[in-house]
Design an enzyme around this catalytic site. Structure first.
Site, PDB file in Angstrom:
ATOM      1  N   ASP A 109       0.840  -1.200   0.000  1.00  0.00           N
ATOM      2  CA  ASP A 109       0.000   0.000   0.000  1.00  0.00           C
ATOM      3  C   ASP A 109       0.881   1.259   0.000  1.00  0.00           C
ATOM      4  O   ASP A 109       1.862   1.328   0.753  1.00  0.00           O
ATOM      5  CB  ASP A 109      -0.862  -0.059   1.276  1.00  0.00           C
ATOM      6  CG  ASP A 109      -1.968   0.972   1.323  1.00  0.00           C
ATOM      7  OD1 ASP A 109      -2.415   1.420   0.250  1.00  0.00           O
ATOM      8  OD2 ASP A 109      -2.397   1.318   2.450  1.00  0.00           O
ATOM      9  N   HIS A 110       0.541   2.226  -0.834  1.00  0.00           N
ATOM     10  CA  HIS A 110       1.264   3.508  -0.897  1.00  0.00           C
ATOM     11  C   HIS A 110       2.768   3.359  -1.086  1.00  0.00           C
ATOM     12  O   HIS A 110       3.560   4.032  -0.402  1.00  0.00           O
ATOM     13  CB  HIS A 110       1.005   4.352   0.367  1.00  0.00           C
ATOM     14  CG  HIS A 110      -0.397   4.860   0.454  1.00  0.00           C
ATOM     15  ND1 HIS A 110      -0.866   5.872  -0.348  1.00  0.00           N
ATOM     16  CD2 HIS A 110      -1.437   4.477   1.229  1.00  0.00           C
ATOM     17  CE1 HIS A 110      -2.138   6.095  -0.059  1.00  0.00           C
ATOM     18  NE2 HIS A 110      -2.523   5.254   0.882  1.00  0.00           N
ATOM     19  N   ASP A 113       2.214   5.094  -5.369  1.00  0.00           N
ATOM     20  CA  ASP A 113       1.581   6.352  -4.985  1.00  0.00           C
ATOM     21  C   ASP A 113       2.415   7.540  -5.460  1.00  0.00           C
ATOM     22  O   ASP A 113       3.343   7.988  -4.785  1.00  0.00           O
ATOM     23  CB  ASP A 113       1.393   6.401  -3.465  1.00  0.00           C
ATOM     24  CG  ASP A 113       0.724   7.708  -3.024  1.00  0.00           C
ATOM     25  OD1 ASP A 113       0.429   8.546  -3.900  1.00  0.00           O
ATOM     26  OD2 ASP A 113       0.493   7.863  -1.811  1.00  0.00           O
ATOM     27  N   HIS A 133      -9.567   5.335  -0.608  1.00  0.00           N
ATOM     28  CA  HIS A 133      -8.685   5.338   0.569  1.00  0.00           C
ATOM     29  C   HIS A 133      -9.403   6.108   1.676  1.00  0.00           C
ATOM     30  O   HIS A 133     -10.316   6.885   1.420  1.00  0.00           O
ATOM     31  CB  HIS A 133      -7.351   6.002   0.230  1.00  0.00           C
ATOM     32  CG  HIS A 133      -6.455   5.109  -0.562  1.00  0.00           C
ATOM     33  ND1 HIS A 133      -5.293   4.588  -0.055  1.00  0.00           N
ATOM     34  CD2 HIS A 133      -6.565   4.611  -1.818  1.00  0.00           C
ATOM     35  CE1 HIS A 133      -4.729   3.818  -0.958  1.00  0.00           C
ATOM     36  NE2 HIS A 133      -5.475   3.819  -2.050  1.00  0.00           N
ATOM     37  N   GLY A 163     -11.086   4.776   4.424  1.00  0.00           N
ATOM     38  CA  GLY A 163     -12.397   4.153   4.627  1.00  0.00           C
ATOM     39  C   GLY A 163     -12.896   4.183   6.061  1.00  0.00           C
ATOM     40  O   GLY A 163     -13.968   3.659   6.356  1.00  0.00           O
ATOM     41  N   THR A 180      -7.659   3.099  10.325  1.00  0.00           N
ATOM     42  CA  THR A 180      -7.877   3.865  11.563  1.00  0.00           C
ATOM     43  C   THR A 180      -8.997   3.272  12.431  1.00  0.00           C
ATOM     44  O   THR A 180      -8.845   3.176  13.655  1.00  0.00           O
ATOM     45  CB  THR A 180      -8.183   5.339  11.217  1.00  0.00           C
ATOM     46  OG1 THR A 180      -7.095   5.836  10.434  1.00  0.00           O
ATOM     47  CG2 THR A 180      -8.328   6.201  12.453  1.00  0.00           C
TER      48      THR A 180
HETATM   49  P1  13P Z   1      -7.930   5.007   7.150  1.00  0.00           P
HETATM   50  O1  13P Z   1      -6.811   4.825   8.111  1.00  0.00           O
HETATM   51  O2  13P Z   1      -8.489   6.379   7.168  1.00  0.00           O
HETATM   52  O3  13P Z   1      -8.980   3.951   7.286  1.00  0.00           O
HETATM   53  O4  13P Z   1      -7.309   4.836   5.680  1.00  0.00           O
HETATM   54  C1  13P Z   1      -6.615   3.672   5.353  1.00  0.00           C
HETATM   55  C2  13P Z   1      -6.022   3.776   3.993  1.00  0.00           C
HETATM   56  O5  13P Z   1      -6.537   4.443   3.124  1.00  0.00           O
HETATM   57  C3  13P Z   1      -4.766   3.034   3.740  1.00  0.00           C
HETATM   58  O6  13P Z   1      -4.271   3.232   2.471  1.00  0.00           O
END
Ligand code: 13P
Length: 285
Positions: free
Chosen positions: A82-83, A104, A209, A211, A234
């Protein structure tokens, strides 16, 4: 079942009007919780390792665990970087056997983002690995503690999205339409007409992203307009921390392992709730 490409998961979700959750597995607790939730709910799953979390885990040690867990799962699971921004991390992810990577370049000028994304696509597709990229910019970082608001000047431009997808050959496009990473300041408002236009022009599964903190209705509208993958961290972190705070009143001899199993259960409930809202329950095939 078992280890599959991201493309396989998001194409099916895109065609059939649901989304697959991508959960940031920063440790074994989230990994166990996500796998249990997916298997109990017969849901496909994306295990995501964010580049920004690499300080919390050793990829060389952790990747074999993730991949083995995915291979043994009774549901289809993609293992995703991710990213990603650092070239060596893509090589590591590919070498470890990840089935998907996200490049990203969302803070770069369009031309540079497109050129770098194309390079990653060429490399990843050569070994059957899917690629997600971001156009426009979703602000905030994973688990960001300071509340954030989306910046409409950074939202994805639909015409540019069409060009970007055609130029790069990506499998999924992360869009900026009003979500932020981490905690929201105020009530988030997704730009659904913009999302609908992006879907129409881009023609690939779209990724949301940030969510955590969105309403059920936000998710329903987003999925109805092309969102096929939703990233969540989160909310899982917050659920786990709320449970951990309850340990303060517990007896001195409380067993660490037993308590952490309860934390896993709490995270599992949070993952299950997302899977229900995303419509991925029962979609494992
Ligand atoms: P949140 O931490 O806001 O759920 O976002 C997670 C995310 O988008 C990881 O790429």
């Amino acid at each position: 079942m078992a280890l599959v490409s991201l493309k396989q998961l998001v194409d099916d979700a895109f065609q059939n009007g649901y989304a697959v959750g991508a959960f940031n597995v920063v440790n074994m607790e989230i990994l166990q919780a996500a796998l249990k939730a997916a298997e109990e709910n017969k849901s496909p799953l994306i295990l995501a390792v964010a580049e920004s979390h690499l300080g919390l885990l050793d990829l060389d040690q952790y990747a074999p665990i993730l991949l083995r867990a995915a291979q043994q799962a009774s549901v289809p699971v993609a293992v995703h970087l991710d990213h990603g921004q650092v070239f060596s991390n893509f090589i590591k992810a590919l070498r470890c056997g990840f089935t998907s990577v996200m490049f990203d370049g969302s803070t770069l000028p369009y031309e540079e983002n497109a050129a770098k994304t194309k390079e990653i696509v060429r490399m990843a597709h050569a070994v059957g690995v899917s690629v997600e990229a971001e156009l426009g910019h979703v602000t905030g970082g994973e688990g960001d503690a300071s509340p954030g608001v989306a910046d409409p000047t950074l939202f994805t431009d639909p015409e540019e999205a069409q060009q970007f997808v055609q130029e790069t050959g990506i499998d999924a496009l992360a869009v900026a339409v009003g979500s932020v990473h981490g905690i929201y300041k105020g009530t988030p408002e997704l730009d659904i007409p913009r999302l609908a236009r992006i879907r129409e022009l881009a023609g690939v599964p779209l990724v949301l992203h940030g969510g955590s903190g969105l309403s059920d209705d936000d998710f329903r509208q987003a999925i109805a307009n092309g969102i096929a993958k939703i990233n969540v961290y989160t909310d899982l972190s917050q659920a786990a921390m709320a449970k951990i705070r309850t340990a303060q009143g517990m007896p001195q001899n409380t067993d660490f392992g037993q308590f952490m199993a309860q934390v896993v259960d709490t995270i599992k409930e949070a993952v299950t709730e997302k899977m229900r809202i995303f419509g991925s329950v029962g979609k494992a095939k």
